[in-house]
Design a protein around this motif. Structure first.
Motif, short mmCIF file in Angstrom:
data_model
loop_
_atom_site.label_atom_id
_atom_site.label_comp_id
_atom_site.label_asym_id
_atom_site.label_seq_id
_atom_site.Cartn_x
_atom_site.Cartn_y
_atom_site.Cartn_z
N THR A 257 0.84 -1.20 0.00
CA THR A 257 0.00 0.00 0.00
C THR A 257 0.87 1.25 0.00
N GLY A 258 1.88 1.27 0.85
CA GLY A 258 2.79 2.42 0.89
C GLY A 258 3.54 2.61 -0.42
N CYS A 259 3.91 1.52 -1.04
CA CYS A 259 4.60 1.60 -2.33
C CYS A 259 3.71 2.24 -3.39
N PHE A 260 2.45 1.86 -3.42
CA PHE A 260 1.51 2.46 -4.38
C PHE A 260 1.28 3.94 -4.07
N LYS A 261 1.12 4.25 -2.78
CA LYS A 261 0.89 5.65 -2.39
C LYS A 261 2.08 6.54 -2.77
N ASN A 262 3.28 6.04 -2.52
CA ASN A 262 4.49 6.82 -2.75
C ASN A 262 4.98 6.77 -4.19
N LYS B 280 6.62 1.86 -7.16
CA LYS B 280 6.16 0.53 -7.56
C LYS B 280 7.32 -0.45 -7.76
N GLU B 281 8.52 0.07 -8.04
CA GLU B 281 9.67 -0.83 -8.15
C GLU B 281 9.99 -1.50 -6.82
N ASP B 282 9.58 -0.86 -5.73
CA ASP B 282 9.77 -1.47 -4.41
C ASP B 282 8.89 -2.70 -4.22
N ILE B 283 7.78 -2.75 -4.94
CA ILE B 283 6.92 -3.94 -4.90
C ILE B 283 7.68 -5.12 -5.49
N ASP B 284 8.37 -4.89 -6.60
CA ASP B 284 9.18 -5.95 -7.21
C ASP B 284 10.28 -6.41 -6.27
#
Length: 139
Positions: free
Chosen positions: A49-54, A57-61
């Motif tokens: 959720t924080g990755c999408f907010k900020n 998105k590369e942090d999701i990977d």
């Protein structure tokens, strides 16, 4: 793999991956050497959720790669977990819904240890699973 099954709450991932705390990273490595590691699908929702907010998105990977590289078991929230979470909330009414789902996921998965940074969750008592608050990491 036999040994100890250790489950982790979302905060431990934040310490390890975002805040780059060595103590948290070492905790994952040590747990993996002792057995298997896991977390709930709730952790994936909370962390990303924080990755999408900020807009990171590369942090999701990176997060997904971390889970895959360490062979994390991810417990989905199914009917059994939902019922266990309801039982936990009835017994511990001050627990938040997501915390109840986290502990229920670990308990249903047969975890021996559940690491968290939430002091309130230390109230949870079960013969099969020990809840441990990570004290050594300062944020």
């Amino acid at each position: 793999m036999t040994g100890i099954k250790t489950y982790f709450d979302t905060a431990i991932f934040i310490y390890a991956l975002e805040l780059k705390k060595k103590e948290a990273r070492d905790l994952f490595t040590d747990a993996l050497q002792q057995g298997t590691v896991g977390t709930s699908a709730i952790t994936i929702m909370e962390y990303t959720t924080g990755c999408f907010k900020n807009g990171t998105k590369e942090d999701i990977d990176k997060f997904n790669k971390f889970l895959t590289d360490l062979m994390f078991e991810v417990k989905n929230v199914d009917r059994e977990v939902a019922v266990e979470a309801a039982r936990i909330r009835a017994e511990y009414p001050s627990f938040k819904q997501m915390d109840s789902l986290q502990i229920a996921s670990a308990n249903v998965a047969g975890a021996d240890i559940f690491y968290t940074n939430d002091k309130q969750l230390l109230q949870f008592k079960d013969d099969g699973m020990k809840v441990i608050k990570l004290e050594t990491i300062s944020v």
